[in-house]
Design a protein around this motif. Structure first.
Motif, PDB file in Angstrom:
ATOM      1  N   ILE A   4       9.055  -1.003  -4.912  1.00 37.89           N
ATOM      2  CA  ILE A   4       9.687   0.018  -6.156  1.00 37.89           C
ATOM      3  C   ILE A   4      10.811  -0.812  -6.721  1.00 37.89           C
ATOM      4  O   ILE A   4      10.867  -0.647  -8.036  1.00 37.89           O
ATOM      5  N   ASP A   5      11.721  -1.415  -6.029  1.00 41.28           N
ATOM      6  CA  ASP A   5      12.848  -2.152  -6.695  1.00 41.28           C
ATOM      7  C   ASP A   5      12.418  -3.344  -7.636  1.00 41.28           C
ATOM      8  O   ASP A   5      13.132  -3.425  -8.639  1.00 41.28           O
ATOM      9  N   VAL A   6      11.234  -3.899  -7.288  1.00 34.94           N
ATOM     10  CA  VAL A   6      11.037  -4.987  -8.253  1.00 34.94           C
ATOM     11  C   VAL A   6       9.930  -4.558  -9.293  1.00 34.94           C
ATOM     12  O   VAL A   6       9.286  -5.307 -10.005  1.00 34.94           O
ATOM     13  N   ASN A   7       9.693  -3.274  -9.261  1.00 35.76           N
ATOM     14  CA  ASN A   7       9.063  -2.835 -10.450  1.00 35.76           C
ATOM     15  C   ASN A   7       7.377  -3.158 -10.181  1.00 35.76           C
ATOM     16  O   ASN A   7       6.624  -3.316 -11.074  1.00 35.76           O
ATOM     17  N   ALA A   8       6.811  -3.167  -9.030  1.00 37.29           N
ATOM     18  CA  ALA A   8       5.647  -3.679  -8.744  1.00 37.29           C
ATOM     19  C   ALA A   8       4.518  -2.958  -9.270  1.00 37.29           C
ATOM     20  O   ALA A   8       3.490  -3.541  -9.562  1.00 37.29           O
ATOM     21  N   ILE A   9       4.576  -1.630  -9.535  1.00 36.45           N
ATOM     22  CA  ILE A   9       3.671  -0.763 -10.098  1.00 36.45           C
ATOM     23  C   ILE A   9       4.103  -0.239 -11.388  1.00 36.45           C
ATOM     24  O   ILE A   9       3.476   0.599 -11.795  1.00 36.45           O
ATOM     25  N   SER A  49      -2.001  -3.306  -8.144  1.00 36.39           N
ATOM     26  CA  SER A  49      -1.160  -3.449  -9.468  1.00 36.39           C
ATOM     27  C   SER A  49      -2.169  -4.316 -10.463  1.00 36.39           C
ATOM     28  O   SER A  49      -2.347  -5.534 -10.124  1.00 36.39           O
ATOM     29  N   ARG A  50      -2.059  -3.928 -11.536  1.00 35.67           N
ATOM     30  CA  ARG A  50      -2.622  -4.402 -12.696  1.00 35.67           C
ATOM     31  C   ARG A  50      -3.876  -5.060 -12.425  1.00 35.67           C
ATOM     32  O   ARG A  50      -4.295  -6.218 -12.671  1.00 35.67           O
ATOM     33  N   GLY A  51      -4.860  -4.494 -11.478  1.00 32.80           N
ATOM     34  CA  GLY A  51      -5.974  -4.703 -11.243  1.00 32.80           C
ATOM     35  C   GLY A  51      -6.148  -5.743 -10.144  1.00 32.80           C
ATOM     36  O   GLY A  51      -7.342  -6.063  -9.457  1.00 32.80           O
ATOM     37  N   HIS A  52      -5.181  -5.838  -9.489  1.00 37.62           N
ATOM     38  CA  HIS A  52      -5.168  -6.847  -8.176  1.00 37.62           C
ATOM     39  C   HIS A  52      -4.688  -6.087  -7.070  1.00 37.62           C
ATOM     40  O   HIS A  52      -3.851  -5.352  -6.932  1.00 37.62           O
ATOM     41  N   SER A  53      -5.365  -6.303  -5.906  1.00 37.61           N
ATOM     42  CA  SER A  53      -5.032  -5.452  -4.449  1.00 37.61           C
ATOM     43  C   SER A  53      -4.667  -6.579  -3.364  1.00 37.61           C
ATOM     44  O   SER A  53      -4.994  -7.506  -3.428  1.00 37.61           O
ATOM     45  N   ARG A  54      -3.366  -5.755  -2.896  1.00 35.09           N
ATOM     46  CA  ARG A  54      -3.054  -6.476  -1.834  1.00 35.09           C
ATOM     47  C   ARG A  54      -2.768  -5.290  -0.322  1.00 35.09           C
ATOM     48  O   ARG A  54      -2.599  -4.305  -0.609  1.00 35.09           O
ATOM     49  N   SER A  55      -2.874  -5.915   0.784  1.00 38.41           N
ATOM     50  CA  SER A  55      -2.560  -5.080   1.743  1.00 38.41           C
ATOM     51  C   SER A  55      -1.585  -5.725   2.792  1.00 38.41           C
ATOM     52  O   SER A  55      -1.288  -6.821   2.872  1.00 38.41           O
ATOM     53  N   PHE A  56      -0.567  -4.912   3.140  1.00 39.81           N
ATOM     54  CA  PHE A  56       0.147  -5.355   3.918  1.00 39.81           C
ATOM     55  C   PHE A  56       0.441  -4.580   5.534  1.00 39.81           C
ATOM     56  O   PHE A  56       0.226  -3.442   5.369  1.00 39.81           O
ATOM     57  N   GLU A 112      -0.112   2.889  -1.495  1.00 37.30           N
ATOM     58  CA  GLU A 112      -1.033   3.955  -0.827  1.00 37.30           C
ATOM     59  C   GLU A 112      -0.576   3.612   0.582  1.00 37.30           C
ATOM     60  O   GLU A 112      -0.702   2.555   1.106  1.00 37.30           O
ATOM     61  N   PHE A 113      -0.307   4.767   1.402  1.00 36.76           N
ATOM     62  CA  PHE A 113      -0.124   4.458   2.796  1.00 36.76           C
ATOM     63  C   PHE A 113      -0.122   5.835   3.588  1.00 36.76           C
ATOM     64  O   PHE A 113      -0.268   6.867   3.013  1.00 36.76           O
ATOM     65  N   SER A 114      -0.276   5.585   5.097  1.00 45.99           N
ATOM     66  CA  SER A 114      -0.161   6.844   5.872  1.00 45.99           C
ATOM     67  C   SER A 114       1.177   6.783   6.582  1.00 45.99           C
ATOM     68  O   SER A 114       1.742   5.672   6.896  1.00 45.99           O
ATOM     69  N   PHE A 115       1.567   8.049   7.090  1.00 44.45           N
ATOM     70  CA  PHE A 115       2.790   8.058   7.992  1.00 44.45           C
ATOM     71  C   PHE A 115       2.599   7.629   9.257  1.00 44.45           C
ATOM     72  O   PHE A 115       3.616   7.534   9.947  1.00 44.45           O
ATOM     73  N   TYR A 116       1.160   7.477   9.677  1.00 47.95           N
ATOM     74  CA  TYR A 116       1.161   7.329  11.242  1.00 47.95           C
ATOM     75  C   TYR A 116       0.497   6.185  11.448  1.00 47.95           C
ATOM     76  O   TYR A 116      -0.107   5.754  12.404  1.00 47.95           O
ATOM     77  N   GLU A 117       0.222   5.287  10.499  1.00 51.81           N
ATOM     78  CA  GLU A 117      -0.354   3.840  10.475  1.00 51.81           C
ATOM     79  C   GLU A 117       0.456   3.059   9.761  1.00 51.81           C
ATOM     80  O   GLU A 117       1.149   3.481   8.922  1.00 51.81           O
TER      81      GLU A 117
END
Length: 322
Positions: free
Chosen positions: A141-146, A269-276, A257-262
């Motif tokens: 959020i701080d780096v304005n990723a979305i 962002s801008r058509g590119h997806s990443r997962s962490f 997008e995230f869940s609270f128990y996983e």
């Protein structure tokens, strides 16, 4: 007493203290767990023996009179939070207080006034703020990723028996009003942590299933001061096939997008997806407890002040007491 070490006493060494928090007081730097208390003395002794805690009590007043203890962790059911917190502050102890902080707006105001008049410190145990996934969300959020955040959608839909051990949570006088009052404080606190102060909050709370005497479904919206809109739906009586744990933050350039128990965060962002992927500490409150210790020792600002706990209480009451 060593004034460079926080010497803790735990009031309420039950299930939450067993793994989530209790051992962390012994693991954190400049922190020591001196004593535990539970009304059932045999259970308090058992906890102390298993966790190598020197002292145990079956009476909170006796723990609070111990001059070697300079801070207490209150992990009792919510109906006793205000009373124990006020006693601890009066006894000259700093306080780390479990969520929900208190049962009502009135109690929140009373506690805030007591903290502000006291020379002691109080931190609310909204520990998710310092878990790896939520730190990453905050960074993105701080780096304005979305881009500029527009709105947030939260759906937490669970079958009735998702936490069958917690029967006291279904007693409104003890819990404040069912599973929502136990689960939602962390989630609402994160929304505030990510989105800032709110302008208005409204909601509807109903008992759809009539399985018990408390409302099992809550529908809430928040209008944040910066224009971000939030909508949340909680249900604790949903069929197994419909259960869901999903929070989506929508920005002008994509979503998070995230869940609270996983521990999986999806960024689009801008058509590119990443997962962490993330791994939490074994004692999940350890990062927050370390920050609390640092605050009590004057090394940082308050990681979650009483005012933040009051804000969460205000929103929960707006959702459920209309």
């Amino acid at each position: 007493m060593n004034n460079t070490t926080i010497n803790w006493g735990i009031i309420g060494c039950g299930d939450v203290a067993e793994v989530k928090s209790g051992p962390a007081f012994q693991k954190c730097k400049d922190s020591s767990l001196v004593a535990v208390m539970r009304r059932n003395g045999s259970l308090a002794k058992d906890f102390a023996d298993r966790h190598q805690v020197p002292l145990w009590y079956d009476n909170a007043d006796k723990l609070l009179k111990n001059p070697d203890i300079n801070a207490v962790y209150i992990a009792t059911p919510p109906s006793t939070h205000l009373d124990y917190a006020l006693k601890a502050l009066k006894s000259g102890k700093d306080v780390y207080l479990e969520k929900p902080m208190v049962l009502s707006d009135g109690e929140a105001l009373q506690l805030k006034k007591a903290v502000n008049k006291s020379s002691q410190k109080l931190v609310v145990a909204h520990y998710r703020r310092f878990l790896p996934m939520y730190l990453k969300v905050r960074d993105l959020i701080d780096v304005n990723a979305i881009g500029t955040i527009k709105f947030v959608d939260l759906r937490f839909l669970q079958p009735f028996d998702f936490n069958s051990k917690a029967s006291w949570r279904l007693d409104e006088e003890v819990s404040g009003g069912g599973y929502f009052h136990d689960i939602a404080p962390h989630q609402i606190d994160l929304m505030y942590h990510f989105c800032g102060d709110f302008k208005n909050a409204k909601g509807i709370s109903v008992n759809q299933s009539n399985i018990n005497q408390v409302d099992d479904t809550v529908n809430g919206i928040i209008d944040f001061q910066n224009g971000i809109q939030f909508r949340g739906m909680w249900s604790f009586a949903i069929p197994n096939c419909l259960q869901e744990d999903r929070c989506v933050i929508y920005g002008e350039h994509g979503t998070m997008e995230f869940s609270f128990y996983e521990n999986l965060l999806l960024l689009n962002s801008r058509g590119h997806s990443r997962s962490f992927e993330f791994k939490n500490p074994i004692n999940i409150q350890e990062p927050m407890i370390q920050e609390t210790v640092n605050y009590f020792l004057g090394k940082r600002s308050n990681p979650c002040p009483v005012e933040d706990g009051e804000l969460v209480t205000n929103i929960m009451e707006a959702f459920t007491k209309a």
